[in-house]
Design a protein around this motif. Structure first.
Motif, PDB file in Angstrom:
ATOM      1  N   LYS A 257       0.842  -1.200   0.000  1.00 47.74           N
ATOM      2  CA  LYS A 257       0.000   0.000   0.000  1.00 47.74           C
ATOM      3  C   LYS A 257       0.873   1.244   0.000  1.00 47.74           C
ATOM      4  CE  LYS A 257      -4.256  -1.656   2.137  1.00 47.74           C
ATOM      5  NZ  LYS A 257      -5.021  -1.710   3.382  1.00 47.74           N
ATOM      6  N   LYS A 258       1.927   1.212   0.826  1.00 46.18           N
ATOM      7  CA  LYS A 258       2.839   2.360   0.860  1.00 46.18           C
ATOM      8  C   LYS A 258       3.469   2.556  -0.506  1.00 46.18           C
ATOM      9  CE  LYS A 258       4.157   2.368   5.728  1.00 46.18           C
ATOM     10  NZ  LYS A 258       5.187   1.980   6.700  1.00 46.18           N
ATOM     11  N   VAL A 259       3.945   1.453  -1.085  1.00 45.86           N
ATOM     12  CA  VAL A 259       4.575   1.518  -2.407  1.00 45.86           C
ATOM     13  C   VAL A 259       3.563   2.045  -3.419  1.00 45.86           C
ATOM     14  CG1 VAL A 259       5.479   0.107  -4.309  1.00 45.86           C
ATOM     15  CG2 VAL A 259       6.314  -0.252  -1.969  1.00 45.86           C
ATOM     16  N   GLU A 260       2.327   1.510  -3.345  1.00 46.68           N
ATOM     17  CA  GLU A 260       1.264   1.932  -4.258  1.00 46.68           C
ATOM     18  C   GLU A 260       0.944   3.420  -4.042  1.00 46.68           C
ATOM     19  OE1 GLU A 260      -1.683   1.634  -7.232  1.00 46.68           O
ATOM     20  OE2 GLU A 260       0.048   0.395  -6.739  1.00 46.68           O
ATOM     21  N   THR A 261       0.858   3.824  -2.779  1.00 45.71           N
ATOM     22  CA  THR A 261       0.584   5.226  -2.445  1.00 45.71           C
ATOM     23  C   THR A 261       1.681   6.120  -3.007  1.00 45.71           C
ATOM     24  OG1 THR A 261      -0.529   4.529  -0.425  1.00 45.71           O
ATOM     25  CG2 THR A 261       0.144   6.834  -0.548  1.00 45.71           C
ATOM     26  N   ILE A 262       2.921   5.692  -2.803  1.00 41.40           N
ATOM     27  CA  ILE A 262       4.067   6.460  -3.316  1.00 41.40           C
ATOM     28  C   ILE A 262       3.997   6.532  -4.842  1.00 41.40           C
ATOM     29  CG2 ILE A 262       6.573   6.423  -3.629  1.00 41.40           C
ATOM     30  CD1 ILE A 262       6.722   5.284  -0.729  1.00 41.40           C
TER      31      ILE A 262
ATOM     32  N   VAL B 202       1.330   6.213  -6.776  1.00 46.62           N
ATOM     33  CA  VAL B 202       0.199   7.061  -7.147  1.00 46.62           C
ATOM     34  C   VAL B 202       0.580   8.525  -6.963  1.00 46.62           C
ATOM     35  CG1 VAL B 202      -2.141   7.765  -6.455  1.00 46.62           C
ATOM     36  CG2 VAL B 202      -1.596   5.340  -6.723  1.00 46.62           C
ATOM     37  N   ARG B 203       1.228   8.858  -5.827  1.00 50.96           N
ATOM     38  CA  ARG B 203       1.620  10.239  -5.554  1.00 50.96           C
ATOM     39  C   ARG B 203       2.598  10.728  -6.625  1.00 50.96           C
ATOM     40  NH1 ARG B 203       4.624  10.360  -0.740  1.00 50.96           N
ATOM     41  NH2 ARG B 203       2.830   9.474   0.321  1.00 50.96           N
ATOM     42  N   LYS B 204       3.584   9.874  -6.962  1.00 55.77           N
ATOM     43  CA  LYS B 204       4.550  10.256  -8.003  1.00 55.77           C
ATOM     44  C   LYS B 204       3.843  10.464  -9.345  1.00 55.77           C
ATOM     45  CE  LYS B 204       9.067   8.377  -6.605  1.00 55.77           C
ATOM     46  NZ  LYS B 204       9.339   9.250  -5.552  1.00 55.77           N
ATOM     47  N   GLU B 205       2.894   9.611  -9.671  1.00 58.39           N
ATOM     48  CA  GLU B 205       2.127   9.726 -10.915  1.00 58.39           C
ATOM     49  C   GLU B 205       1.344  11.044 -10.919  1.00 58.39           C
ATOM     50  OE1 GLU B 205       0.604   8.766 -14.657  1.00 58.39           O
ATOM     51  OE2 GLU B 205       2.296   7.934 -13.554  1.00 58.39           O
ATOM     52  N   GLU B 206       0.711  11.359  -9.775  1.00 62.56           N
ATOM     53  CA  GLU B 206      -0.037  12.619  -9.677  1.00 62.56           C
ATOM     54  C   GLU B 206       0.904  13.809  -9.837  1.00 62.56           C
ATOM     55  OE1 GLU B 206      -1.976  12.315  -5.893  1.00 62.56           O
ATOM     56  OE2 GLU B 206      -3.616  11.085  -6.667  1.00 62.56           O
ATOM     57  N   GLU B 207       2.065  13.751  -9.189  1.00 64.24           N
ATOM     58  CA  GLU B 207       3.046  14.833  -9.301  1.00 64.24           C
ATOM     59  C   GLU B 207       3.500  14.991 -10.747  1.00 64.24           C
ATOM     60  OE1 GLU B 207       6.148  13.799  -6.556  1.00 64.24           O
ATOM     61  OE2 GLU B 207       4.970  14.391  -4.790  1.00 64.24           O
ATOM     62  N   ARG B 208       3.729  13.842 -11.428  1.00 58.54           N
ATOM     63  CA  ARG B 208       4.147  13.882 -12.825  1.00 58.54           C
ATOM     64  C   ARG B 208       3.052  14.526 -13.683  1.00 58.54           C
ATOM     65  NH1 ARG B 208       3.271  11.657 -17.318  1.00 58.54           N
ATOM     66  NH2 ARG B 208       1.772  10.170 -16.524  1.00 58.54           N
ATOM     67  N   LYS B 209       1.794  14.131 -13.437  1.00 60.08           N
ATOM     68  CA  LYS B 209       0.672  14.716 -14.193  1.00 60.08           C
ATOM     69  C   LYS B 209       0.572  16.222 -13.929  1.00 60.08           C
ATOM     70  CE  LYS B 209      -2.468  10.799 -14.727  1.00 60.08           C
ATOM     71  NZ  LYS B 209      -3.701  10.155 -14.232  1.00 60.08           N
ATOM     72  N   GLU B 210       0.690  16.613 -12.656  1.00 61.19           N
ATOM     73  CA  GLU B 210       0.612  18.036 -12.307  1.00 61.19           C
ATOM     74  C   GLU B 210       1.727  18.816 -13.005  1.00 61.19           C
ATOM     75  OE1 GLU B 210       0.663  18.254  -8.044  1.00 61.19           O
ATOM     76  OE2 GLU B 210      -1.347  17.394  -7.856  1.00 61.19           O
ATOM     77  N   GLU B 211       2.931  18.249 -12.990  1.00 56.77           N
ATOM     78  CA  GLU B 211       4.080  18.901 -13.647  1.00 56.77           C
ATOM     79  C   GLU B 211       3.811  19.034 -15.151  1.00 56.77           C
ATOM     80  OE1 GLU B 211       7.771  20.676 -14.231  1.00 56.77           O
ATOM     81  OE2 GLU B 211       6.618  20.374 -12.402  1.00 56.77           O
ATOM     82  N   GLU B 212       3.287  17.963 -15.737  1.00 58.98           N
ATOM     83  CA  GLU B 212       2.962  17.968 -17.167  1.00 58.98           C
ATOM     84  C   GLU B 212       1.900  19.026 -17.467  1.00 58.98           C
ATOM     85  OE1 GLU B 212       1.052  14.601 -19.878  1.00 58.98           O
ATOM     86  OE2 GLU B 212       2.876  13.893 -18.881  1.00 58.98           O
TER      87      GLU B 212
END
Length: 150
Positions: free
Chosen positions: A47-52, A54-64
């Motif tokens: 879950k932690k790995v998945e959360t991390i 997901v968070r990285k994916e969201e950050e990447r999308k926000e940056e994009e």
């Protein structure tokens, strides 16, 4: 005696077997509980790995999205500047055109005035010649009259 002794031995063996079985079951239960705990920890880890992730994916999308927004703003700014430049060029062309039209009107008026002045000058010259001729005729007439009178 012997039978009792065998009975006791069998009973003891059964008791030991039962105890061993119970211990084994407890051991298995403990092992199962340990596995469940590990799995739970593993799940938490996942879950932690998945959360991390997901968070990285969201950050990447926000940056994009931020980059896309900045690119769009730059493009819009360029378009506005280009539009302003075209409008300024158009205004300058209209000013130049108006200036040339004014110059043409002034030039036409000057040429018209020059023509009028030339016409006046010609008329004046004609008038002068006529006056000169009249003066000459008058002079000749006087001379003729004077000759007659003599």
């Amino acid at each position: 005696g012997m039978a009792d002794s065998a009975k006791v031995k069998n009973q003891a063996a059964r008791t030991v077997t039962s105890a061993v079985r119970r211990a084994g079951n407890r051991k298995k239960e403990n092992a199962a509980a340990t596995v469940i705990q590990r799995n739970a920890r593993g799940m938490q880890g996942r879950k932690k790995v998945e959360t991390i992730r997901v968070r990285k994916e969201e950050e990447r999308k926000e940056e994009e999205e931020r980059r896309e927004r900045e690119r769009r703003e730059r493009d819009e700014k360029k378009q506005r500047e280009e539009q302003q430049r075209r409008e300024l060029e158009k205004e300058e062309a209209l000013r130049q055109q108006a200036k040339e039209m004014v110059e043409d009107v002034i030039l036409a008026a000057l040429m018209e005035e020059e023509e009028r002045l030339k016409a006046l000058e010609r008329e004046h010259e004609r008038q002068s010649k006529t006056d000169d001729n009249s003066a000459i005729e008058t002079e000749e007439g006087k001379n003729t009259s004077e000759e007659k009178n003599r």
